[in-house]
Design an enzyme around this catalytic site. Structure first.
Site, PDB file in Angstrom:
ATOM      1  N   THR A  38      16.546  -7.593  29.578  1.00 59.97           N
ATOM      2  CA  THR A  38      16.800  -6.615  30.821  1.00 59.97           C
ATOM      3  C   THR A  38      17.717  -5.223  29.508  1.00 59.97           C
ATOM      4  OG1 THR A  38      18.630  -5.340  32.569  1.00 59.97           O
ATOM      5  CG2 THR A  38      18.838  -7.297  31.250  1.00 59.97           C
ATOM      6  N   ARG A  82      21.463   1.231  37.389  1.00 63.05           N
ATOM      7  CA  ARG A  82      21.233   1.029  38.395  1.00 63.05           C
ATOM      8  C   ARG A  82      22.429  -0.227  39.047  1.00 63.05           C
ATOM      9  NH1 ARG A  82      16.826   3.025  41.552  1.00 63.05           N
ATOM     10  NH2 ARG A  82      15.553   2.469  40.008  1.00 63.05           N
ATOM     11  N   GLY A 100      14.314 -10.300  34.263  1.00 68.11           N
ATOM     12  CA  GLY A 100      15.158 -10.152  34.825  1.00 68.11           C
ATOM     13  C   GLY A 100      15.595 -10.980  35.914  1.00 68.11           C
ATOM     14  N   ASP A 147      18.899  -2.882  30.891  1.00 70.68           N
ATOM     15  CA  ASP A 147      20.213  -2.804  31.076  1.00 70.68           C
ATOM     16  C   ASP A 147      22.286  -3.672  30.857  1.00 70.68           C
ATOM     17  OD1 ASP A 147      19.301  -0.822  32.461  1.00 70.68           O
ATOM     18  OD2 ASP A 147      18.743  -2.199  34.668  1.00 70.68           O
ATOM     19  N   GLY A 195      10.352  -5.104  34.252  1.00 71.01           N
ATOM     20  CA  GLY A 195      10.262  -3.143  33.722  1.00 71.01           C
ATOM     21  C   GLY A 195      10.019  -3.566  32.188  1.00 71.01           C
ATOM     22  N   MET A 226      19.542   4.771  32.391  1.00 72.36           N
ATOM     23  CA  MET A 226      19.560   3.606  32.825  1.00 72.36           C
ATOM     24  C   MET A 226      21.140   2.896  33.329  1.00 72.36           C
ATOM     25  SD  MET A 226      15.851   2.573  32.121  1.00 72.36           S
ATOM     26  CE  MET A 226      13.762   4.110  33.026  1.00 72.36           C
TER      27      MET A 226
END
EC number: 2.7.1.11
Lengths: 344, 344, 344, 344
Positions: free
Chosen positions: B126, B172, B102, B128, B10, B170
């Site tokens: 990432t 997940r 990622g 994240d 992403g 965000m």
């Protein structure tokens, strides 16, 4: 426990976040009573206090500045200063003092602990990031972001006009802000106190760029950067009518000198105090919060004479004696290995 | 050397800064020729390339996104995928491949190295922040700042209306963004994948706040947070007409549920893709730049099968085999020791 | 039609947005061919051009600066300047010239039209907002936002330190930026070129505030503000080694003077060039886009010798002769009726 | 005079700035006593008040939200609502009531004035900019800036992934935010309530772009936009478990539909409540301040039954009867002449 807290030295984004964290953990977890001293050491000596509670700190997380006020000055400047600190702590029933400050305030804290047995815990504060014993100080990330935003803006003007822009950023003793913002902003050169600069070299670099068709250059200079001896004379031009070196001294001077030597249009920009005020970045809010939590924890562990610190990704502590009297220079891996590749 | 480079997975702020750093150090210091593959692994297999040079990357530092394009997908999805990668590298004369991606892209890179001997170096990417083997990934700082800015804005609305705002961010598989932005934004509660949440507890906390006269609450929820089993039924309402779980599923659901159970006005806000685009923060630009420099250095040291990484304040490297197949959960010291004190 | 376009004067956020709008409407709706002149009038005289198309302007909307480059200077500075402009237009087959610039460039445009019959259309450009004939110029909104953001940051420092901060903003001939940013930023006083200031009055106001317990003050001063005659001597201190008035002259001087007279800690902040670079605000992007559309429309209507303008909420046009040679002072309703209530 | 003040309807950046201006001019110039009603009309009927003074409003200029609280609801919802308003005003000795609100609150104010003789002055407030009788409402500029910043970020993701992004912005009845942010953000298409959209046309436009090699598209849709009848079925999918239309309804639906019809990766982004909270832009602070000054002036001139307004560059007033019961549609010159050229 009853614990005193003060904020010393210059303004720095994240001060309120530290205070809020101390109040939250102190009050909620330990049942402490926190006493804020107004205007740093002056407030201790003059016993000017304000309650520091979850309630009084509400809404302060995004606010720059410090609700306690801050001021330069030290109890050691007064013949009876230390006694007044001791008396204040005794009469207010304080079992510990948290000192949030820079090199100056932390030196005072260290001396009060070592020589006078006052139970202090330090929290390192400076936008300059040059305190020993911690990887990062709060306020630094915000200052770098502000400087980078400014450099982003200056690029378009430099390019539209084929100009050299000289951006003076804070950093009297170290080049952390200049180097980091210089990398983030894509500067042509970064001049820092750790490495006296050679004006000929700087100008040559700019000229080489011009010869390659790159007509715009951004030079980032820390306010404490100085030319190599003998290269050019800073003179007395930048001393103001009160005998102080003018903020913007080196930036203005350098812009004049580069313009004179290269013949290119050159303009100074002095970011000044905007770098140290206003809302902290998310990074600084989190670091400040973690420092505040760690400081009140340290008080309850009796870890006096230390300073909370960031070591890698973890919060730790460092003895104040290992911290004071020094300036942490910019990481050479950052300046030499990284920055120098990008500049020019 | 001729070195291939691709960006996978992403979008993430800082991708261009990594590419620029690779080009700058590669071209200027090592005299490398860098070949960019367009659209990640598809570009390798289809031999779609673009030159990656100081010149082509000029001006890209403040730009979000990736000039190479990015796409999900893997050579292992194709029967002859690996052969096509090998052929591409051979025919293009590439001696190494830098994979910026990622967990997915790094797993592919690891397998290509371990099982097929392809000389790869990874760069962890990432927003994240949940890749093992590095303290921080680039893009994370920017995502947290964007989420924090949004939370700052939502506070005033929550307060003016005496509302509960549920902000879905965000994450997940991990709660890094939620926890960090929750601390920075002064949230009431943070719900993350690492700890299934108890809806009763969340509602009680909000009600307790109301009883103390605090009528506004901000609940931050990671998109991957799930309720404890048996506590409430997520149902099938949030599956869209294509059978996909709808972005904003948990945020919308939670807002409905809290409103229903507490009777307080509750509104969902789904930050979504704004968290992963746009100009990187200064922090992410510097981290990306350092990662890019380290990646091309690693290529020249022959450190294949590794990923560049941040260890404390230093750039290091981690074997890819120690990285893949796992998710790095949020630091418990952050979630439990810090965040929980502030929430409620 | 073949139409020439140039951008003159200082950098200003929104220039690229004007160019992009001209290209979009010109190319798509009218089928025009747009010829960009590089570096303003120099580019016309030296016939340095670059194609201005939808494609070349792609992605430029959020970018500050001008892809055409800009420079001061005029064809009237050269004995054969006008002839060279005429020849350039003839040889390039240009039927009109769009001049995007400030008072200087628009005066040139007006003279070329009136005295030499060259078909020009003007687009008013200045961050200072002081061009006659239009309610607002593009770039002004961005400059005010930047100055306001800076003032927001300075407030926390002023309050933490009980300081007076003197913020110098742009505005050599008018106080639009100072007044507007002063209102938006909650300043204590705003000093502008339209009203020579009385230093005694300024100091009294600050002292009165102190006496009411308001120890922090923000004074906004336009770079062109001057003291009332006889009140205090600006002297020659602020002339730099090249004989130019130093940017920051009045700001530095005022800070010194206020500090000296009141005894309060006072610091200057000189915002400088950051006010004129970088990404335009949404407001300026829309205004620039509308101006660009209107300019190419005016060309096709043959409305030469005019300048596009904002009149209320609508885009109109104003004859250049009514515009040039004057400076539009700040709206008295803003300065006197609004600003003065808030200051002090 | 004693004057009551309330803020009604949804949160809106600039509310505090209006209140602060009323307090400053009222207290300082007219010697008024201002009484703030808490939670809009509920506060009037329940006589819940708070003093509105220079002191209580201090520091509120950059803060979003309203210190008075706001709530939907009207005295006309209660059988004795009007009597309670009258009694409250009589017993509190109020000679006028300033109502800061949107269409709903202004309608109430109008009716109270026309039918019940209560001396009201209105201040138009809505981020949607769709109130008749004023060129601009405060809060709109901030909402547009926030939406534009988001669109800027989404561009890089759209481009890196070759995606269509559908951005839903506020605007239940009008397309002001969508159109203005769409122009400022460089959108591909803008869908607004004023013009039911044809889904086939939207998809064709996106496909045409793809065929020209432009693989990324940004579609901005106002929450109140609807498809042309018969073009596609919105269905009942977007009704949540409480029977309410889900925020993000049209955005989610449109993204699904575009993805389905074009085969291109399409993602929805729902900006939601972040558009109406947080610090106002400089523009909105100034407009709010001018509106507040004008409102208290209108009270003293006895201009009851009117609303303050922006007419061109000047502050004026408009009778409330000419304002209520209508929605001001987006300026066709903006949508048709400007926006449509840029989209696609």
């Amino acid at each position: 426990m009853r614990v005193g807290v003060l904020t010393g030295g210059g303004d720095c984004p994240g001060l309120n976040a530290v205070l809020r964290a101390i109040a939250r953990k102190g009050e909620r977890v330990f049942g402490d009573e926190l006493v804020g001293f107004v205007d740093a050491w002056d407030g201790v000596m003059e016993r000017r206090t304000t309650p520091l509670t979850i309630e009084t700190m509400r809404g302060s997380l995004p606010r720059g500045g410090t609700v306690l006020g801050t001021r330069r000055g030290s109890p050691f400047d007064h013949p009876d200063g230390v006694d007044r600190v001791k008396t204040a702590m005794a009469e207010l029933g304080l079992e510990a003092l948290i000192v949030i400050g820079g090199n100056g305030s932390l030196s005072v804290a260290c001396k009060l602990y070592n020589e006078h047995g006052i139970p202090v815990v330090g929290v390192p504060k400076t936008i300059d990031n040059d305190i020993e014993g911690t990887d990062v100080t709060f306020g630094f990330n915000t200052a770098v972001q502000i400087a980078t935003d400014a450099i982003d803006r200056l690029h378009t003007t430099a390019e539209s006009h084929d100009r050299v822009m000289v951006v003076e950023v804070m950093g009297r003793h170290s080049g952390w802000i200049a180097t980091t913002a210089g990398i983030a902003g894509g500067a042509t050169a970064v001049l820092i106190p750790e490495h006296p600069f050679d004006i000929d070299e700087v100008c040559e670099r700019i000229i080489r760029r011009h010869n390659r068709g790159r007509f715009a250059s951004i030079i980032v200079v820390a306010e404490g950067a100085t030319p190599k001896e003998g290269t050019f004379d800073v003179g007395e031009r930048e001393i103001d009518r009160f005998g102080h070196v003018r903020l913007g001294g080196i930036g203005n001077l350098l812009a004049s000198e580069i313009g004179l030597r290269t013949g290119f249009e050159t303009r100074p920009v002095l970011l000044g105090h905007v770098q140290r005020g206003g809302t902290p970045t998310a990074y600084d809010r989190v670091l400040s919060t973690r420092f505040g939590v760690a400081a009140i924890d340290a008080v309850h562990r009796g870890a006096f004479g230390t300073m909370v610190a960031l070591h890698g990704a973890e919060i730790g502590e460092t003895p104040l004696v290992d911290v004071i009297g020094r300036t942490r220079p910019v990481d050479p891996a950052l300046y030499t290995d990284v920055a120098e590749i990008f500049f020019a």
